[in-house]
Design an enzyme around this catalytic site. Structure first.
Site, PDB file in Angstrom:
ATOM      1  N   LYS A  91       0.814  -1.226   0.000  1.00 16.25           N
ATOM      2  CA  LYS A  91       0.000   0.000   0.000  1.00 16.25           C
ATOM      3  C   LYS A  91       0.848   1.277   0.000  1.00 16.25           C
ATOM      4  O   LYS A  91       0.404   2.317  -0.480  1.00 16.25           O
ATOM      5  CB  LYS A  91      -0.964  -0.023   1.182  1.00 16.25           C
ATOM      6  N   GLU A 113      -9.635   6.572   3.562  1.00 13.92           N
ATOM      7  CA  GLU A 113     -10.450   5.588   4.258  1.00 13.92           C
ATOM      8  C   GLU A 113      -9.542   4.446   4.658  1.00 13.92           C
ATOM      9  O   GLU A 113      -8.519   4.215   4.022  1.00 13.92           O
ATOM     10  CB  GLU A 113     -11.552   5.066   3.325  1.00 13.92           C
ATOM     11  N   SER A 380       1.753  -9.922  -0.780  1.00 20.91           N
ATOM     12  CA  SER A 380       1.385  -8.501  -0.713  1.00 20.91           C
ATOM     13  C   SER A 380       1.770  -7.825   0.595  1.00 20.91           C
ATOM     14  O   SER A 380       1.996  -6.620   0.624  1.00 20.91           O
ATOM     15  CB  SER A 380      -0.118  -8.352  -0.953  1.00 20.91           C
TER      16      SER A 380
HETATM   17  C1  LIG Z   1      -5.046  -4.111   1.752  1.00 17.73           C
HETATM   18  C2  LIG Z   1      -4.337  -5.364   1.502  1.00 17.73           C
HETATM   19  C3  LIG Z   1      -4.737  -6.267   0.490  1.00 17.73           C
HETATM   20  C4  LIG Z   1      -5.975  -6.081  -0.351  1.00 17.73           C
HETATM   21  O1  LIG Z   1      -5.992  -4.932  -1.124  1.00 17.73           O
HETATM   22  P1  LIG Z   1      -5.760  -4.949  -2.681  1.00 17.73           P
HETATM   23  O2  LIG Z   1      -6.073  -3.560  -3.102  1.00 17.73           O
HETATM   24  O3  LIG Z   1      -6.686  -5.950  -3.280  1.00 17.73           O
HETATM   25  O4  LIG Z   1      -4.354  -5.300  -2.918  1.00 17.73           O
HETATM   26  C5  LIG Z   1      -3.983  -7.402   0.262  1.00 17.73           C
HETATM   27  N1  LIG Z   1      -2.892  -7.679   1.015  1.00 17.73           N
HETATM   28  C6  LIG Z   1      -2.479  -6.846   1.991  1.00 17.73           C
HETATM   29  C7  LIG Z   1      -1.275  -7.220   2.778  1.00 17.73           C
HETATM   30  C8  LIG Z   1      -3.175  -5.669   2.267  1.00 17.73           C
HETATM   31  O5  LIG Z   1      -2.755  -4.862   3.255  1.00 17.73           O
END
Ligand SMILES: *Cc1c(COP(=O)(O)O)cnc(C)c1O
Length: 400
Positions: A91, A113, A380
């Site tokens: 993010k 948000e 992610s």
């Molecule tokens: C917020 C988040 C997601 C989901 O958000 P996307 O916009 O679909 O990427 C996935 N993995 C992590 C670690 C997150 O913090």
């Protein structure tokens, strides 16, 4: 061609667009114009690249997960380590890019948000770095569940405003942020956290996150001399997935799979797998796949991971899914928790529960592939934020 999308009004085929009240059309148009110029400005791109390198910690590693590969007995598994970024997930890529846009438009205040607090934390950090005033909208229920993240944001100087409407979660926080933006758009930029919403947000967030696949493509070519056979990523709003897929969309030899939250079961209120249980509709700015009942009321959702727990999916994913370019699967809470434990044990890496959904799919997929094939999983985020929640979900009681 992938870069032709969206069109100038934000359409990905029949999906996307800008379904917003009249009062938001001006700030949305201002943002679209600013981004259009920034995208073509080498100085902007250089400043963004420097921030990603010097503040976020890019490039992230492409890690060969040898023990996991041996354990599963199939494709060779690589992990793209977005979990190693500053603030713990992908993010920050988007938050930093949007701070540069705020600066370019002369805004001195940013709002965002947040659901679980990951996007709020990334935005609060980036705003502190830029010296911008920062307000984060968060549902009251989420604030109770994520007290530590609330305090983290406050430490970095953000004001966290509780949202008390409706279910007091992410959907209501988005509405509140839009309301603030309507009232204060002269001074304020809205840092939307995923590849979702009214044009130009899905475009901006996708572009900022596509650094993930730009890097992974170069890295895997260097390591293996060829492209991956399959790329897997989890899908909440869709930002880490579209970022991880983007540079491969025009490569027919590379299969792409997005993994949604299967929750407890594919039944109303028990999951967040929009492609499995949803239909097209409009929610919070765009046309896409949405979990809704026969009357069009938004259904409740459930997932063990807060970041995947949303009733709609980014419009670009809907577009590529309908055309067969991106496959969609889901992983249940139980499968995600098993994958979480497996990566901890086999590789000494604690994945976020969101990322564990992508891993769960990879665990099922790898044994069906040949050992000379390459399976790339986008990790992610890191799981430190989830340790307490995961322990509880696995029936253990850790004292804090
Ligand atoms: C917020 C988040 C997601 C989901 O958000 P996307 O916009 O679909 O990427 C996935 N993995 C992590 C670690 C997150 O913090």
């Amino acid at each position: 061609m992938r870069t032709d999308l969206p069109d100038s009004r934000g359409h990905f085929g029949e999906f996307g667009g800008a379904f917003a009240p009249e009062t938001l059309m001006t700030p949305l148009a201002e943002l679209a114009e600013c981004y259009d110029a920034a995208k073509r400005d080498p100085a902007f791109q250089a400043e963004f690249a420097a921030l990603l390198r010097d503040y976020a910690g890019r490039p992230t590693l492409l890690y060969s997960a040898d023990r996991l590969t041996a354990r599963l007995g199939g494709a060779k598994i690589y992990l793209k380590r977005e979990d190693m970024l500053h603030t713990g997930a992908h993010k920050i890529n988007n938050a930093l890019g949007q701070m540069l846009l705020a600066k370019r438009m002369g805004k001195r205040r940013v709002i965002a948000e947040t659901g679980a607090g990951q996007h709020g934390t990334a935005t609060a950090a980036a705003a502190a770095k830029f010296g911008l005033e920062c307000v984060i909208y968060m549902g009251e229920t989420d604030m109770e569940r994520q007290a530590l993240n609330v305090y983290r944001m406050r430490l970095m100087g953000a004001e966290v405003r509780p949202v008390t409407a409706g279910q007091r979660t992410l959907k209501e926080a988005v509405n509140e942020a839009f309301r603030d933006w309507v009232a204060n758009s002269r001074t304020t930029h809205y840092v939307l956290g995923t590849a979702y919403g009214a044009h130009p947000f899905p475009l901006i967030v996708r572009d900022f996150q596509s650094v993930i696949s730009k890097e992974s493509r170069e890295q895997i070519l260097r390591a293996e001399g060829r492209l991956p056979d399959h790329v897997v990523a989890c899908v909440g709003g869709g930002s880490n997935a579209i970022g991880a897929f983007f540079e491969y969309l025009d490569e027919p030899s590379v299969a792409l799979t997005g993994v949604e939250a299967g929750g407890r079961a594919i039944a109303p209120g028990e999951h967040a797998a929009r492609m499995a249980g949803g239909r097209p509709g409009v929610l919070q700015g765009c046309m896409t796949y949405i979990l809704q009942d026969a009357e069009g009321q938004i259904e409740g959702t459930h997932s063990v991971s807060a970041g995947l727990d949303y009733a709609a999916v980014g419009p670009e994913h809907a577009y590529y899914w309908k055309r067969g370019r991106i496959n969609f699967a889901y992983a249940t809470d139980a499968a995600a928790l098993d994958a979480f434990k497996l990566l901890c044990r086999e590789e000494g890496i604690l994945p976020a529960l969101e990322s564990s959904h992508a891993l769960a799919h990879a665990v099922a997929l790898a044994p069906t592939m040949r050992p000379d094939q390459l399976l790339l999983v986008n990790l992610s985020g890191r799981g430190d934020k989830d340790v307490w929640h995961a322990a509880r979900a696995m029936g253990e009681n850790i004292a804090l």
